[in-house]
Design a protein around this motif. Structure first.
Motif, PDB file in Angstrom:
ATOM      1  N   ASP A  28       0.826  -1.204   0.000  1.00 39.95           N
ATOM      2  CA  ASP A  28       0.000   0.000   0.000  1.00 39.95           C
ATOM      3  C   ASP A  28       0.865   1.262   0.000  1.00 39.95           C
ATOM      4  O   ASP A  28       0.588   2.215  -0.726  1.00 39.95           O
TER       5      ASP A  28
ATOM      6  N   TRP B  74       1.264   4.061  -3.224  1.00 45.96           N
ATOM      7  CA  TRP B  74       1.090   5.483  -2.949  1.00 45.96           C
ATOM      8  C   TRP B  74       2.348   6.253  -3.355  1.00 45.96           C
ATOM      9  O   TRP B  74       2.257   7.316  -3.962  1.00 45.96           O
TER      10      TRP B  74
ATOM     11  N   PHE C 176      -1.946   5.898  -6.639  1.00 44.88           N
ATOM     12  CA  PHE C 176      -3.076   6.341  -5.833  1.00 44.88           C
ATOM     13  C   PHE C 176      -2.727   7.661  -5.168  1.00 44.88           C
ATOM     14  O   PHE C 176      -1.575   7.895  -4.797  1.00 44.88           O
ATOM     15  N   LYS C 177      -3.737   8.507  -4.992  1.00 37.95           N
ATOM     16  CA  LYS C 177      -3.509   9.831  -4.436  1.00 37.95           C
ATOM     17  C   LYS C 177      -3.172   9.771  -2.949  1.00 37.95           C
ATOM     18  O   LYS C 177      -2.372  10.557  -2.453  1.00 37.95           O
ATOM     19  N   THR C 178      -3.811   8.851  -2.218  1.00 37.12           N
ATOM     20  CA  THR C 178      -3.533   8.710  -0.794  1.00 37.12           C
ATOM     21  C   THR C 178      -3.231   7.253  -0.479  1.00 37.12           C
ATOM     22  O   THR C 178      -3.599   6.345  -1.223  1.00 37.12           O
TER      23      THR C 178
ATOM     24  N   SER D 198      -4.515   5.649   2.010  1.00 35.29           N
ATOM     25  CA  SER D 198      -5.772   4.980   2.376  1.00 35.29           C
ATOM     26  C   SER D 198      -6.532   4.531   1.133  1.00 35.29           C
ATOM     27  O   SER D 198      -7.178   3.481   1.143  1.00 35.29           O
ATOM     28  N   GLN D 199      -6.458   5.289   0.034  1.00 31.41           N
ATOM     29  CA  GLN D 199      -7.078   4.845  -1.223  1.00 31.41           C
ATOM     30  C   GLN D 199      -6.395   3.588  -1.733  1.00 31.41           C
ATOM     31  O   GLN D 199      -7.049   2.680  -2.238  1.00 31.41           O
TER      32      GLN D 199
ATOM     33  N   ASP E 283      -7.648   0.754   0.438  1.00 34.67           N
ATOM     34  CA  ASP E 283      -9.024   0.384   0.088  1.00 34.67           C
ATOM     35  C   ASP E 283      -9.060  -0.451  -1.188  1.00 34.67           C
ATOM     36  O   ASP E 283      -9.808  -1.421  -1.282  1.00 34.67           O
ATOM     37  N   ALA E 284      -8.275  -0.062  -2.175  1.00 30.94           N
ATOM     38  CA  ALA E 284      -8.224  -0.824  -3.428  1.00 30.94           C
ATOM     39  C   ALA E 284      -7.694  -2.235  -3.178  1.00 30.94           C
ATOM     40  O   ALA E 284      -8.200  -3.202  -3.755  1.00 30.94           O
TER      41      ALA E 284
ATOM     42  N   THR F 178      -7.113   0.959 -11.020  1.00 34.55           N
ATOM     43  CA  THR F 178      -7.458   2.239 -10.422  1.00 34.55           C
ATOM     44  C   THR F 178      -8.741   2.715 -11.078  1.00 34.55           C
ATOM     45  O   THR F 178      -9.279   2.064 -11.971  1.00 34.55           O
ATOM     46  N   GLU F 179      -9.235   3.864 -10.645  1.00 34.24           N
ATOM     47  CA  GLU F 179     -10.449   4.394 -11.258  1.00 34.24           C
ATOM     48  C   GLU F 179     -10.209   4.782 -12.710  1.00 34.24           C
ATOM     49  O   GLU F 179     -11.099   4.679 -13.542  1.00 34.24           O
TER      50      GLU F 179
END
Length: 126
Positions: free
Chosen positions: A7, A11, A16-18, A20-21, A24-25, A54-55
């Motif tokens: 994680d 990051w 991922f921007k954060t 925690s994102q 979560d993924a 990712t999104e």
């Protein structure tokens, strides 16, 4: 710099921007190693190949170096190799440019004031 969690690594390389994102993924099963979902506490090693959704897009990355802290994008890309298949990249090119801007596409959705006035003129003309 021998141990690094997945994680924190995702990051740090700016997928991922954060953090925690990224976590979560990982919890949702969007990060896989050899087709198997991983946990956020998994330690990464140089040479590992991960599939990350990712999104914005789907990534296939190979780790070429460990990065403990978040750095500029131009520096972060040196720590992984993007192995995303070309057909996935082609699919992304066909998405609308306004897909992630939050704006609606032209001529889609609610009518404009001009459309409303034209419609009122049409119905009042009977």
């Amino acid at each position: 710099m021998d141990k690094l969690r997945i994680d924190k690594y995702l990051w740090a390389i700016r997928l991922f921007k954060t953090r925690s994102q990224a976590g979560d993924a990982i919890d949702k099963g969007r990060v896989k190693l050899d087709g198997n979902s991983v946990k956020a506490s998994r330690l990464v090693a140089i040479g590992d190949q991960y599939e990350v959704k990712t999104e914005a897009r789907k990534w296939v990355i190979k780790i070429t170096g460990l990065l403990q802290t978040r750095v500029q994008y131009s520096e972060a890309v040196k720590y992984y190799q993007d192995l995303t298949p070309p057909e996935e990249l082609d699919r992304l090119q066909f998405q609308a440019a306004s897909f992630h801007t939050g704006k609606r596409l032209s001529k889609v959705g609610r009518p404009t004031k001009k459309d409303r006035r034209d419609l009122e003129d049409f119905t009042d003309g009977d």
